[in-house]
Design an enzyme around this catalytic site. Structure first.
Site, PDB file in Angstrom:
ATOM      1  N   HIS A 117      43.530  47.429  48.427  1.00  0.00           N
ATOM      2  CA  HIS A 117      42.635  46.795  48.978  1.00  0.00           C
ATOM      3  C   HIS A 117      41.120  47.067  48.598  1.00  0.00           C
ATOM      4  O   HIS A 117      40.477  46.314  49.187  1.00  0.00           O
ATOM      5  CB  HIS A 117      42.484  46.691  50.634  1.00  0.00           C
ATOM      6  CG  HIS A 117      43.924  46.199  51.075  1.00  0.00           C
ATOM      7  ND1 HIS A 117      44.106  44.746  51.666  1.00  0.00           N
ATOM      8  CD2 HIS A 117      45.232  46.674  51.436  1.00  0.00           C
ATOM      9  CE1 HIS A 117      45.444  44.469  52.063  1.00  0.00           C
ATOM     10  NE2 HIS A 117      45.753  45.629  52.025  1.00  0.00           N
ATOM     11  N   LYS A 124      31.207  39.092  58.316  1.00  0.00           N
ATOM     12  CA  LYS A 124      31.847  40.180  57.689  1.00  0.00           C
ATOM     13  C   LYS A 124      31.500  41.421  58.150  1.00  0.00           C
ATOM     14  O   LYS A 124      30.543  41.523  58.715  1.00  0.00           O
ATOM     15  CB  LYS A 124      31.864  39.972  56.192  1.00  0.00           C
ATOM     16  CG  LYS A 124      30.449  39.807  55.496  1.00  0.00           C
ATOM     17  CD  LYS A 124      30.334  39.747  54.165  1.00  0.00           C
ATOM     18  CE  LYS A 124      30.796  38.127  53.503  1.00  0.00           C
ATOM     19  NZ  LYS A 124      31.711  37.864  52.957  1.00  0.00           N
ATOM     20  N   ARG A 125      32.132  42.502  57.739  1.00  0.00           N
ATOM     21  CA  ARG A 125      31.830  43.921  58.004  1.00  0.00           C
ATOM     22  C   ARG A 125      30.332  44.021  57.301  1.00  0.00           C
ATOM     23  O   ARG A 125      30.063  43.506  56.345  1.00  0.00           O
ATOM     24  CB  ARG A 125      32.620  44.935  57.657  1.00  0.00           C
ATOM     25  CG  ARG A 125      33.861  44.910  58.803  1.00  0.00           C
ATOM     26  CD  ARG A 125      33.330  45.554  59.981  1.00  0.00           C
ATOM     27  NE  ARG A 125      32.802  46.754  60.101  1.00  0.00           N
ATOM     28  CZ  ARG A 125      33.829  47.614  60.469  1.00  0.00           C
ATOM     29  NH1 ARG A 125      34.832  47.640  61.009  1.00  0.00           N
ATOM     30  NH2 ARG A 125      33.186  49.099  60.666  1.00  0.00           N
ATOM     31  N   LYS A 137      28.574  44.275  50.297  1.00  0.00           N
ATOM     32  CA  LYS A 137      28.500  42.950  50.838  1.00  0.00           C
ATOM     33  C   LYS A 137      27.212  42.269  50.691  1.00  0.00           C
ATOM     34  O   LYS A 137      27.152  40.960  50.878  1.00  0.00           O
ATOM     35  CB  LYS A 137      29.277  42.623  52.303  1.00  0.00           C
ATOM     36  CG  LYS A 137      30.704  43.086  52.151  1.00  0.00           C
ATOM     37  CD  LYS A 137      31.317  42.860  53.485  1.00  0.00           C
ATOM     38  CE  LYS A 137      32.642  43.621  53.777  1.00  0.00           C
ATOM     39  NZ  LYS A 137      33.716  42.728  53.090  1.00  0.00           N
ATOM     40  N   THR A 148      38.649  37.029  52.602  1.00  0.00           N
ATOM     41  CA  THR A 148      39.392  36.008  53.300  1.00  0.00           C
ATOM     42  C   THR A 148      38.492  35.250  54.105  1.00  0.00           C
ATOM     43  O   THR A 148      39.191  33.895  54.254  1.00  0.00           O
ATOM     44  CB  THR A 148      40.580  36.597  54.320  1.00  0.00           C
ATOM     45  OG1 THR A 148      39.950  37.717  55.272  1.00  0.00           O
ATOM     46  CG2 THR A 148      41.562  37.320  53.264  1.00  0.00           C
ATOM     47  N   LYS A 181      38.784  30.870  54.511  1.00  0.00           N
ATOM     48  CA  LYS A 181      38.726  30.045  55.920  1.00  0.00           C
ATOM     49  C   LYS A 181      37.541  29.111  56.223  1.00  0.00           C
ATOM     50  O   LYS A 181      37.701  27.957  56.443  1.00  0.00           O
ATOM     51  CB  LYS A 181      38.372  31.425  57.174  1.00  0.00           C
ATOM     52  CG  LYS A 181      39.947  32.084  57.328  1.00  0.00           C
ATOM     53  CD  LYS A 181      39.473  33.262  58.251  1.00  0.00           C
ATOM     54  CE  LYS A 181      40.705  34.503  58.012  1.00  0.00           C
ATOM     55  NZ  LYS A 181      40.043  35.724  58.507  1.00  0.00           N
TER      56      LYS A 181
HETATM   57  C1  26W Z   1      39.883  54.972  54.762  1.00  0.00           C
HETATM   58  C2  26W Z   1      38.908  54.179  55.678  1.00  0.00           C
HETATM   59  C3  26W Z   1      39.269  52.522  55.160  1.00  0.00           C
HETATM   60  C4  26W Z   1      39.434  51.807  56.324  1.00  0.00           C
HETATM   61  C5  26W Z   1      39.696  50.571  55.793  1.00  0.00           C
HETATM   62  C6  26W Z   1      39.294  52.343  53.975  1.00  0.00           C
HETATM   63  C7  26W Z   1      39.578  51.143  53.668  1.00  0.00           C
HETATM   64  C8  26W Z   1      39.624  50.086  54.437  1.00  0.00           C
HETATM   65  C9  26W Z   1      39.950  48.829  54.230  1.00  0.00           C
HETATM   66  C10 26W Z   1      40.571  48.893  52.780  1.00  0.00           C
HETATM   67  C11 26W Z   1      38.707  47.834  54.270  1.00  0.00           C
HETATM   68  C12 26W Z   1      39.238  46.634  54.124  1.00  0.00           C
HETATM   69  O1  26W Z   1      39.505  45.689  55.137  1.00  0.00           O
HETATM   70  N1  26W Z   1      39.250  45.892  52.907  1.00  0.00           N
HETATM   71  C13 26W Z   1      39.213  44.290  52.566  1.00  0.00           C
HETATM   72  O2  26W Z   1      40.725  44.010  52.645  1.00  0.00           O
HETATM   73  C14 26W Z   1      40.865  42.561  52.582  1.00  0.00           C
HETATM   74  C15 26W Z   1      42.203  42.239  52.762  1.00  0.00           C
HETATM   75  O3  26W Z   1      42.663  42.616  51.530  1.00  0.00           O
HETATM   76  C16 26W Z   1      40.111  41.723  51.424  1.00  0.00           C
HETATM   77  O4  26W Z   1      39.928  40.547  51.542  1.00  0.00           O
HETATM   78  C17 26W Z   1      38.556  42.584  51.184  1.00  0.00           C
HETATM   79  O5  26W Z   1      38.057  42.176  50.153  1.00  0.00           O
HETATM   80  C18 26W Z   1      38.581  43.973  51.297  1.00  0.00           C
HETATM   81  O6  26W Z   1      37.399  44.691  51.534  1.00  0.00           O
END
Ligand code: 26W
Length: 820
Positions: free
Chosen positions: A363, A559-560, A565, A667, A671
């Site tokens: 992701h 979004k976060r 971003k 996503t 939406k």
């Molecule tokens: C290790 C800590 C950590 C925690 C969460 C690393 C990475 C994450 C996630 C990958 C963050 C996340 O939510 N990524 C998002 O995933 C969505 C679903 O696929 C995508 O639509 C977003 O672009 C992506 O940033």
């Protein structure tokens, strides 16, 4: 879409309003110990939820029995996050009993809407990845895919965000403290997990001894699907807590330090790590990962044996484990441990089976988000697993890499699961993404452009070795929650024109394109949007005390908070708009409201500073009479799923402005377009595919592309040059740096300015500034002609068929899980 759909077609519920009323009264009295008269919306929510859960659990049993008797192939979705959001409304819709419940609540003298509003959000996720897992659970049930989700039943979900003096504050979210009616404890299925200890070799066999044991208790949450009797299970593990949890230090701002240094069984499932795209590297996090993986693995193996007997012969045909990012990647080592140490497998056979049953979704490409664990730490917490990882790596490098690139030691170093220390005496590091690739059958990215980057930039050598392994599955969202439930009036309007079941076959929405030019349809579409904006304006008034004009353009970025971003790009632009208005208060522009919702990771300084700056700029602008309400800025605190459901139907403009190459998919972009917002966005993530679907005329694309970003970096990028040559941009950055916006702490916004100038502007905010500003000028121009605006809005909504999570799951079923 799914040819199997007819099999589990919903038997129309024999549930009437009277049945629901009866069940609600029963639960009020028997489960909650209340008289009917004592029940307010919250109590009714609880009783109604219990009544619906009853139906859910009944259908779960039927689903399980059917699958057991068919010895079905099952997907296990392993995820540290499931951001499910409120469940009552969703389940009522899916079970087809929403109207009956509405009637039953009316008999109790309350409106169903108020009852639904009293549900707290189970915030068991950070952002996109967690919400995607929840949409996928909905679609898995909807497509009758035998599936189960495994995760953690955190006591504290993602922190609650407050805003004080413009700054983010964090407090714990004890979301299930009073009661979580959806979860059912299943003591029969509890598990024991071991940690620490040492490995003893006996008669050539490894044995893991002197371990510390902890208990995992499963909580089952029913997951209903749309228009089907299938109800799947989301099984969330809780480690049993013996001691309290020190809440006081939350208030002192030490969000993650509030747990004691010592890791006890009881605090493993206490808190969700609030980092999004940043690897914390903490021992407790590794233990969380292993805890839920080990519980889930034991649970699913036991289920396999119950259904198929003790022979492993069919395991590869019956089980698929999907790793939601690398967070559950230790599952690869755990599975190998079970096969080698408990089931008598030889190494080669074990790895072969491993590579049949695992698949891994990536992701993110951000280097700081790719999980890496010190080998020493894994060796301490999971000594046997560390041995196994070395063993897998040895085989991989010396057999497989050697065969592909004979004698090439530098290639072996590059591809090694273990990163060797740069300095002698340094630590070896385990690359969890490599472990996931080596242990899996398939690896997928989450949007076409992202998957291409996974192939070419992140794992180019793996892609060369295994050209079939890395594939794409573009993300999607469930149209039930993200259109039908959150925007019922638009859903009705669509119903009035489209005959088929668009809720289950979102491609049918395409038929609404025929009405894009129809003035009467446009009028209705615009009225619905205006009505949604009025409702959002009331929420804004209540949450922020700010009056906004529903006739203004609602420009939304939710979004976060992360520099990639680029909320800061929007901030700079808003400051520039304000200056333009001050210079010329009579400027002929439509009124605009910029709406933000974003949580920053508690330890991410620049992100928190951006929130602070947005709020200070908002205060200034919102209180300036000179600009006559032509501009308003709103930061709505504590962005979460239930707020998203109110904001998204009210968005006119959807901000999707990440630096190209950084947003895996997004996503929220899907939406908002689904609800008729126009996107202003870069050629990044799923924006690329959204542009393809809606056509270039119906989206505001701007900025550098992935290729241009890398060319610019190669040429040598200087944000100073842009700063010095763009007068407006220079003026707003100087203003931010001057301290004038924050007299109580004049240096407060320095971290933003430093990131943009002194530290080289890694995310190319200044490089894209002018193009972004120009795109907004085009937006304003378009808004001035309603017939053109609403045509584009309708086309956006009508063209989102591809982005149903039903399509995503159908893709997984076909290309990764091989379900038929
Ligand atoms: C290790 C800590 C950590 C925690 C969460 C690393 C990475 C994450 C996630 C990958 C963050 C996340 O939510 N990524 C998002 O995933 C969505 C679903 O696929 C995508 O639509 C977003 O672009 C992506 O940033």
């Amino acid at each position: 879409m799914s040819s199997k759909k007819s099999k589990t077609k919903q038997i129309k519920p024999a549930v009437s309003a009277a049945d629901i009323s009866e069940a609600v009264n029963r639960h009020l009295q028997q489960s909650l110990g209340l008289e009917r008269e004592e029940a307010g919306p919250h109590e009714l929510w609880e009783a109604l939820s219990l009544a619906v859960r009853e139906i859910g659990l009944q259908k779960i049993r039927a689903t399980r029995q059917k699958e057991s008797s068919e010895k079905a192939r099952r997907v296990y979705y392993l995820s540290l996050e499931f951001l499910v959001g409120r469940l009552l409304g969703n389940n009522l819709h899916n079970l087809g009993i929403y109207d009956q419940a509405e009637k039953a609540m009316a008999e109790h003298g309350v409106s169903l809407v108020d009852v639904l509003e009293s549900e707290s959000d189970p915030a068991l996720g950070n952002g996109g990845l967690g919400r995607l897992a929840a949409c996928f659970m909905d679609s898995l049930a909807t497509l009758d895919t035998p599936a189960m989700g495994y995760g953690i039943n955190y006591r504290f979900g993602l922190f609650k965000q407050g805003i004080a003096g413009g700054r983010q504050t964090e407090s714990p979210d004890a979301w299930r403290e009073d009661h979580f009616p959806w979860g059912k404890e299943r003591p029969k299925r509890k598990q024991t997990v071991r940690l620490y200890g040492r490995v003893v070799e006996k008669d050539g066999k490894a044995s893991w001894e002197d371990t510390k044991e902890i208990m995992g208790m499963p909580w089952d949450v029913p997951v209903t699907g749309y228009n089907t009797d299938t109800v799947n299970t989301l099984r969330l593990w809780e480690s049993r807590a013996a001691e309290g949890f020190d809440l006081t230090s939350f208030d002192r701002g030490h969000y993650m330090d509030s747990r004691s240094k010592e890791i006890n069984a009881e605090n493993i499932s206490q808190v969700l790590y609030p980092n999004d795209n940043h690897d914390a590297g903490k021992e407790l996090r590794l233990i969380q990962q292993y805890f839920f993986v080990a519980c889930s693995m034991a649970d699913l193996i036991a289920r396999y044996k119950r259904e198929n007997g003790d022979s492993w012969a069919d395991f590869g045909k019956k089980v698929i484990m999907q790793l939601n990012d690398t967070h559950p990647a230790i599952a690869v080592a755990e599975f190998m441990r079970v096969l080698l140490d408990e089931e008598g497998f030889e190494f080669d056979e074990a790895l072969k089976l491993c590579r049949q049953v695992f698949a891994y979704t990536n992701h993110t490409l951000l280097p700081e988000a790719l999980e890496k664990w010190p080998a020493q730490l894994i060796g301490k917490v999971l000594p046997r697993h560390m041995q196994i990882i070395y063993r897998i790596n040895y085989f991989f490098l010396h057999t497989e890499v050697e065969a592909q690139w004979p004698g090439d030691d530098s290639m072996k170093r590059r591809l090694s699961i273990i990163e060797e220390p740069e300095q002698p005496g340094g630590d070896q590091i385990v690359r969890m993404a490599y472990l996931s690739v080596v242990g899996s059958n398939k690896v997928n990215g989450v949007a076409a452009i992202h998957s291409k980057l996974v192939q070419d930039m992140l794992f180019p050598e793996f892609h060369k070795m295994w050209p079939e392994k890395i594939v794409n599955v573009t993300n999607g969202v469930t149209p039930r929650r993200w259109l039908d439930h959150c925007n019922p009036e638009l859903a009705k309007l669509i119903d009035s024109k489209i005959k088929g079941d668009w809720r289950g076959k979102l491609d049918l929405l395409d038929k609404a394109n025929a009405y894009a030019d129809d003035p009467a349809f446009q009028k209705k579409f615009a009225e619905i949007k205006l009505d949604n904006k009025r409702k959002l304006a009331a929420v804004i008034k209540q949450e922020c005390g700010i009056e906004v004009n529903p006739e203004a353009i609602f420009d939304v970025q939710i979004k976060r908070l992360h520099e990639y971003k680029r909320q800061q790009l929007s901030l700079l632009h808003i400051m520039a708009l304000y200056r333009r208005l001050l210079e010329n208060p009579e400027l002929d522009v439509p009124p605009r409201v910029f709406i933000f919702g974003a949580k920053a990771a508690p330890g991410y300084k620049v992100a928190k500073t951006i929130i602070h700056a947005i709020n200070r700029v908002a205060d200034r602008i919102n209180n300036d009479r000179r600009i006559k309400d032509k501009l308003k800025v709103v930061f709505i605190p504590n962005y979460r799923v239930s707020l998203a459901e109110k904001i998204i139907p009210a968005a006119d403009v959807s901000e999707q402005i990440s630096t190209a190459g950084f947003e895996a998919s997004g996503t929220g972009n899907m939406k908002m377009a689904l609800n008729g917002a126009l996107t202003v966005g870069t050629m990044d993530g799923a924006n690329v595919e959204i542009a393809e679907e809606v056509g270039d005329d119906n989206i505001f694309i701007f900025g550098l592309t992935v290729d241009q970003v890398s060319e610019l970096r190669d040429r040598g990028y200087s944000s100073w040059d842009i700063y010095n040559s763009n007068e407006e941009l220079k003026a707003v950055i100087d203003w931010l740096a001057s301290g004038e916006l924050c007299p109580d702490e004049p240096e407060a916004f320095r971290p933003i300015v430093e990131s943009l100038l002194d530290r080289g502007d890694y995310f190319l905010t200044l490089a894209d500034y002018q193009a972004y500003s120009d795109a907004h000028d085009r937006i304003v121009d378009t808004w001035k002609t309603p017939a053109i605006w609403w045509k584009k809005a309708i086309i956006n909504s009508a063209s989102m068929g591809k982005f149903s999570s039903d399509r995503s799951i159908a893709d997984y079923n076909r290309t990764i899980w091989m379900m038929d």
